[in-house]
Design a protein around this motif. Structure first.
Motif, PDB file in Angstrom:
ATOM      1  N   CYS A  65       0.825  -1.211   0.000  1.00  0.00           N
ATOM      2  CA  CYS A  65       0.000   0.000   0.000  1.00  0.00           C
ATOM      3  C   CYS A  65       0.854   1.253   0.000  1.00  0.00           C
ATOM      4  O   CYS A  65       0.532   2.232  -0.659  1.00  0.00           O
ATOM      5  CB  CYS A  65      -0.915   0.007   1.225  1.00  0.00           C
ATOM      6  SG  CYS A  65      -2.350  -0.978   0.960  1.00  0.00           S
TER       7      CYS A  65
ATOM      8  N   THR B  42       2.300   1.755  -3.537  1.00  0.00           N
ATOM      9  CA  THR B  42       1.271   2.074  -4.527  1.00  0.00           C
ATOM     10  C   THR B  42       0.815   3.521  -4.376  1.00  0.00           C
ATOM     11  O   THR B  42       0.693   4.257  -5.357  1.00  0.00           O
ATOM     12  CB  THR B  42       0.060   1.156  -4.378  1.00  0.00           C
ATOM     13  OG1 THR B  42       0.491  -0.192  -4.451  1.00  0.00           O
ATOM     14  CG2 THR B  42      -0.944   1.405  -5.480  1.00  0.00           C
TER      15      THR B  42
ATOM     16  N   ASN C  32      -2.990 -10.985  -0.347  1.00  0.00           N
ATOM     17  CA  ASN C  32      -2.151 -10.098   0.456  1.00  0.00           C
ATOM     18  C   ASN C  32      -0.695 -10.154   0.020  1.00  0.00           C
ATOM     19  O   ASN C  32      -0.015  -9.128  -0.047  1.00  0.00           O
ATOM     20  CB  ASN C  32      -2.245 -10.471   1.936  1.00  0.00           C
ATOM     21  CG  ASN C  32      -3.544 -10.017   2.540  1.00  0.00           C
ATOM     22  OD1 ASN C  32      -4.322  -9.332   1.886  1.00  0.00           O
ATOM     23  ND2 ASN C  32      -3.793 -10.407   3.763  1.00  0.00           N
TER      24      ASN C  32
ATOM     25  N   ALA D  68      -0.509  -8.407  -3.221  1.00  0.00           N
ATOM     26  CA  ALA D  68      -0.658  -6.972  -3.043  1.00  0.00           C
ATOM     27  C   ALA D  68       0.615  -6.356  -2.486  1.00  0.00           C
ATOM     28  O   ALA D  68       0.925  -5.199  -2.754  1.00  0.00           O
ATOM     29  CB  ALA D  68      -1.833  -6.674  -2.119  1.00  0.00           C
TER      30      ALA D  68
ATOM     31  N   PRO E  30      -2.360  -2.766  -4.229  1.00  0.00           N
ATOM     32  CA  PRO E  30      -3.742  -3.243  -4.084  1.00  0.00           C
ATOM     33  C   PRO E  30      -4.386  -3.709  -5.386  1.00  0.00           C
ATOM     34  O   PRO E  30      -5.367  -4.440  -5.354  1.00  0.00           O
ATOM     35  CB  PRO E  30      -4.479  -2.018  -3.543  1.00  0.00           C
ATOM     36  CG  PRO E  30      -3.429  -1.174  -2.932  1.00  0.00           C
ATOM     37  CD  PRO E  30      -2.181  -1.424  -3.689  1.00  0.00           C
TER      38      PRO E  30
ATOM     39  N   TYR F 204      -5.321  -7.427  -6.079  1.00  0.00           N
ATOM     40  CA  TYR F 204      -6.557  -8.072  -5.637  1.00  0.00           C
ATOM     41  C   TYR F 204      -7.578  -8.162  -6.766  1.00  0.00           C
ATOM     42  O   TYR F 204      -8.389  -9.069  -6.807  1.00  0.00           O
ATOM     43  CB  TYR F 204      -7.240  -7.274  -4.530  1.00  0.00           C
ATOM     44  CG  TYR F 204      -6.572  -7.300  -3.193  1.00  0.00           C
ATOM     45  CD1 TYR F 204      -6.369  -8.498  -2.531  1.00  0.00           C
ATOM     46  CD2 TYR F 204      -6.184  -6.122  -2.579  1.00  0.00           C
ATOM     47  CE1 TYR F 204      -5.768  -8.510  -1.293  1.00  0.00           C
ATOM     48  CE2 TYR F 204      -5.582  -6.122  -1.339  1.00  0.00           C
ATOM     49  CZ  TYR F 204      -5.379  -7.322  -0.700  1.00  0.00           C
ATOM     50  OH  TYR F 204      -4.800  -7.330   0.510  1.00  0.00           O
TER      51      TYR F 204
END
Lengths: 254, 199
Positions: A69, A72, B31, B34, B39, B42
């Protein structure tokens, strides 16, 4: 051994987690989630008696996810790069500090979610959680006991898979080797597994009904759960800790 | 829940529980992906998390089947130890509502393949709105978000709609669903076919 967190009413515990997650989802600065994360970890390790090793082991997957995360948001963030916030150049993409700070916030948000959920899962008995939902949240007993009955099959699933495997072998079914064969064998396992699960469920439902289970709300419980003062103290404490970490972020921002 | 038989509820929960295990495996798989790709990793597999809605609604054909089955699967996933904890129940409610809305639009009458695929896409849209806020997707650029949404819609239609129908149909052929709406429909179809053949 019963630790303080184990004794909190499961519904109240779940509600506290919900509130924290909803509040966290409005926050895009890195300080609040980071501070809150430290508080949760410290609090849970102290008040739930979870071994540090177990906690760390379960945190690893979330660290990986949080890392995904962070980068990204840093690379695909919506804040355009200007000379003011320019951080460094990574190939064709320029990274700016605003997106990085949002990314770190999202990363810590995931860690907070994981810590809260581990707190819940490690300290809650599944059956008590269902019973508490019936008694505190007016969940239909028909549904709740149906789910509890189904939940009992969970440990049997592994045996069932083994049984199907042996049945295939005895009929000369090829042993699966390689990824492609394994995927194509998936259907041979899924359908019999579901079929036997449905048959078992049908028998269980019949047994429940023959013993007088109607699923009506007008019934007694072997274990009654209530919400008392300790639960409210816990709930307020969690909210206060969140408010505290929000204040910390205000101090950093100014 | 009044019009539901105990049998239907237990069968629905057992199916939800089997798929909760599948959901959890996919969660861990997703996960790890990701972590590497962000993300967006997913999105191609996102449809698998809506499959219980489609299967339960298609088999039982009662109002609420899509919503309640997804909530049970989420609840069990939470009890087994999903990263999102009790929050996964809210995700389940959101996804279930997306599918249920499509079945509501047909007044719980139509269960053809296009409707089932639309139900999967309904869950895609609902879950995307959730992610926009709670997972912080709102922080990403609009172009990136659009790509994510399109992949998720396709995944919802295929992995939930198409695969869900295939699984339910194969189950119906084994005969275990004879007491339920889908099994009864299959029996009627077979009877009609045999009458045709004897004429």
């Amino acid at each position: 051994m019963k630790q303080p967190l184990h004794l909190i009413n499961p519904t109240v515990k779940a509600a506290a987690v919900f509130c924290c997650v909803v509040m966290l989802s409005f926050i895009y600065n890195p300080y609040t989630p980071a501070c809150f994360y430290i508080i949760i970890v410290a609090g849970v390790l102290l008040a739930a008696g979870i071994p540090l090793k177990k906690w760390l082991l379960f945190t690893i997957p979330f660290l990986i996810l949080a890392f995904g995360c962070v980068w990204t948001a840093a690379v695909f963030g919506k804040v355009p790069t200007t000379p003011d916030n320019f951080l460094f150049q990574a190939g064709p993409i320029s990274i700016n500090s605003d997106n990085v700070s949002v990314g770190i916030s999202l990363g810590f948000r995931i860690l907070c979610f994981s810590a809260l959920s581990m707190m819940f899962v490690f300290t809650t008995d599944p059956i008590l959680f269902m019973l508490s939902l019936v008694q505190q949240c007016r969940l239909s007993p028909k549904l709740a006991y149906g789910v509890i009955a189904g939940f009992r099959f969970l440990p049997l699933l592994k045996d069932e898979v083994q049984l199907i495997q042996q049945a295939h072998k005895i009929r000369g079914g090829a042993a699966e080797s390689g990824i492609i064969n394994k995927i194509s064998a998936l259907k041979r396992y899924t359908i019999p597994l579901l079929a036997s699960a449905i048959r078992k469920a049908e028998r269980t439902a019949l047994a429940m009904e023959s013993k007088g289970f109607t699923g009506s709300r007008n019934r007694t419980y072997y274990r009654t759960l209530s919400v008392n003062r300790r639960d409210w103290v816990f709930f307020c404490l969690v909210l206060l800790l969140f408010a505290g970490s929000f204040l910390v972020s205000l101090c950093f921002a100014s | 829940m009044k019009s539901w038989k105990v049998k239907e509820i237990v069968i629905m929960s057992v199916i939800s529980i089997v798929f909760a295990v599948v959901y959890l495996l996919f969660t861990h798989f997703g996960n790890v992906l990701a972590g590497m790709f962000g993300p967006i990793a997913y999105e191609p597999i996102y449809g698998i998390w809506f499959i219980v809605s489609v299967i339960a609604a298609y088999m039982i054909r009662k109002p609420g089947a899509a919503l309640v089955s997804e909530i049970i699967a989420a609840l069990v996933e939470c009890l087994l130890g999903n990263p999102s904890g009790p929050m996964v129940i809210v995700i389940g409610i959101v996804q279930g509502l997306g599918a249920e809305a499509v079945f509501l639009a047909t007044r719980w009458k139509a269960y053809s393949l296009p409707v089932l695929m639309l139900a999967g896409m309904g869950s895609s849209v609902a879950s995307f709105i959730y992610d926009l806020f709670v997972s912080g997707y709102a922080a990403y650029s609009p172009g990136y978000l659009l790509i994510m949404l399109v992949i998720r819609l396709i995944s919802g239609a295929l992995l939930a709609g198409l695969l869900g129908k295939a699984v339910s149909d194969s189950l119906a052929y084994t005969g275990v669903l004879n007491g339920m709406a889908l099994g009864k429909e299959l029996k009627k179809k077979r009877k009609r076919a045999s009458e045709h053949a004897s004429l």
